[in-house]
Scaffold this active site. Structure first.
Site, mmCIF file in Angstrom:
data_model
loop_
_atom_site.group_PDB
_atom_site.id
_atom_site.type_symbol
_atom_site.label_atom_id
_atom_site.label_comp_id
_atom_site.label_asym_id
_atom_site.label_seq_id
_atom_site.Cartn_x
_atom_site.Cartn_y
_atom_site.Cartn_z
ATOM 1 N N HIS A 24 20.610 -14.095 30.165
ATOM 2 C CA HIS A 24 19.649 -14.890 29.403
ATOM 3 C C HIS A 24 18.455 -14.027 28.990
ATOM 4 C CE1 HIS A 24 21.219 -18.675 31.595
ATOM 5 N NE2 HIS A 24 21.506 -18.836 30.321
ATOM 6 N N CYS A 83 15.174 -19.842 36.798
ATOM 7 C CA CYS A 83 16.321 -20.749 36.656
ATOM 8 C C CYS A 83 16.234 -21.967 37.560
ATOM 9 C CB CYS A 83 17.609 -20.023 37.018
ATOM 10 S SG CYS A 83 17.633 -18.289 36.622
#
Ligand code: CIR
Length: 260
Positions: free
Chosen positions: A168, A255
Site C-alpha cells: 500500500h 492498518c
C-alpha cells in the site's frame, strides 16, 4: 483550532481473529503467533485510549482473516466517510461488516460501488489534500470514483503511485503533522511529496514508515531505533509497539485503526 489530519476524538479497531494465521502476505516469513498478536493489539488500543480518544473495539471476525486491518475498509474524513471496495477478493466481505459502525458515526456515508477497487491503506490524508496511490489493490477506476465523491465535500484528491512490490502507499509513508511526512527514500524519490517537509526512515528501517500520528503520539512499530531516535530528535513523542506478528502478514500501525 484542531487539525483533522492528526487530531482525533475517535478510532475504530477490530480484535484479531484466530484465522489471522491465514492472512494474505506477499511472502512467507512464518506463521503469526496469535497470543503475541493479541498482546500487541491490546497495547495498540491502550495507546490510542491514552490520548483521550474513544476507541470502538469491534469483535473478531473468523470468516475474514485480514479483518483486523480495518483501515482498508473505509476512508474517514471530517464530515464524510466512504466505504472502500478492496482489491483483495478475500477482503470484500469486510465492508458489509464495517458498514453499520461507520453509519452510526457519520451522517454522510458513501460507498465505492465499482467496478474499480480501492483500499484505505493506499490513502494518505494531509491537511491540504487526499493522496491516493495506485497499487495492486487500488486502480484508476477506484480512485476516480473516490474523487467524484469527496470533491463534493471540498476535498482535493491527488493520484500518485505506490512503488512496485509495495503493498500500500502508506506501507511506505505516514503523516507526522499538518505539513510533515515520514517516508522511505524510495517513495520520496518519486517526487510525490513536493511542497511537504519529509523525514526519511533510516536505511534498513523502511518498515518503520508505516506509523501513525494520533493526537500527541507518533505510534510506530518497535525495532527501528534509528528512525525512532530521529523522530524524537525532531520533537515527536514516540510510542513503540511490537509489530512482529502483524508484519508477517504485511500489516503495520496504520492498518489497525480507522481514525476520525
Ligand atoms: C492484506 O494483505 O490485505 C493484509 N494482510 C495486510 C493489510 C495491511 N493494511 C494496510 O497496510 N492498510
Amino acid at each position: 483550532m484542531t487539525n483533522p489530519s492528526f487530531e482525533f476524538a475517535h478510532a475504530i479497531t477490530r480484535k484479531p481473529s484466530k484465522s489471522i494465521i491465514a492472512g494474505l502476505r506477499a511472502e512467507n516469513t512464518g506463521t503469526p503467533d496469535f497470543a503475541q498478536m493479541e498482546i500487541d493489539h491490546a497495547n495498540y488500543v491502550a495507546t490510542l485510549r491514552e490520548t483521550g480518544a474513544e476507541v470502538i473495539e469491534l469483535p473478531a471476525l473468523e470468516a475474514f482473516p485480514d479483518s483486523v486491518f480495518v483501515e482498508d475498509d473505509a476512508l474517514c474524513l471530517k464530515d464524510v466517510a466512504i466505504l472502500m471496495r478492496p482489491g483483495a477478493p478475500s477482503r470484500m466481505g469486510e465492508i458489509a461488516q464495517m458498514s453499520s459502525t461507520i453509519r452510526a458515526q457519520y451522517e454522510n456515508v458513501f460507498e465505492v460501488k465499482g467496478p474499480g477497487f480501492i483500499e484505505g491503506g493506499d490513502i494518505l490524508t494531509t491537511a491540504r489534500e487526499v493522496l491516493v496511490g495506485k497499487s495492486a489493490r487500488t486502480d484508476a477506476a477506484g480512485v476516480a470514483e473516490l474523487r467524484e465523491i469527496i470533491t463534493r465535500f471540498g476535498y482535493t484528491l491527488r493520484e500518485v503511485q505506490t512503488p512496485p512490490d509495495v503493498l500500500h502507499f502508506k506501507t511506505d509513508c505516514s503523516l507526522l503533522d499538518g505539513e510533515t511526512i515520514l517516508a522511505t527514500k524510495r517513495l520520496d524519490a518519486s517526487g510525490c511529496f513536493e511542497g511537504y517537509k519529509v523525514l526519511h526512515t533510516a536505511d534498513g528501517e523502511e518498515a518503520a514508515a508505516n506509523a501513525i500520528r494520533f493526537n500527541q503520539f507518533v505510534i510506530m512499530a518497535a525495532g527501528f531505533p534509528k528512525t525512532a531516535g530521529m523522530l524524537r530528535a525532531h520533537g515527536y513523542t514516540v510510542r513503540e509497539i511490537n509489530n512482529t506478528e502483524c508484519a508477517k502478514i504485511d500489516g503495520g500501525m496504520s492498518c489497525l485503526s480507522l481514525r476520525f
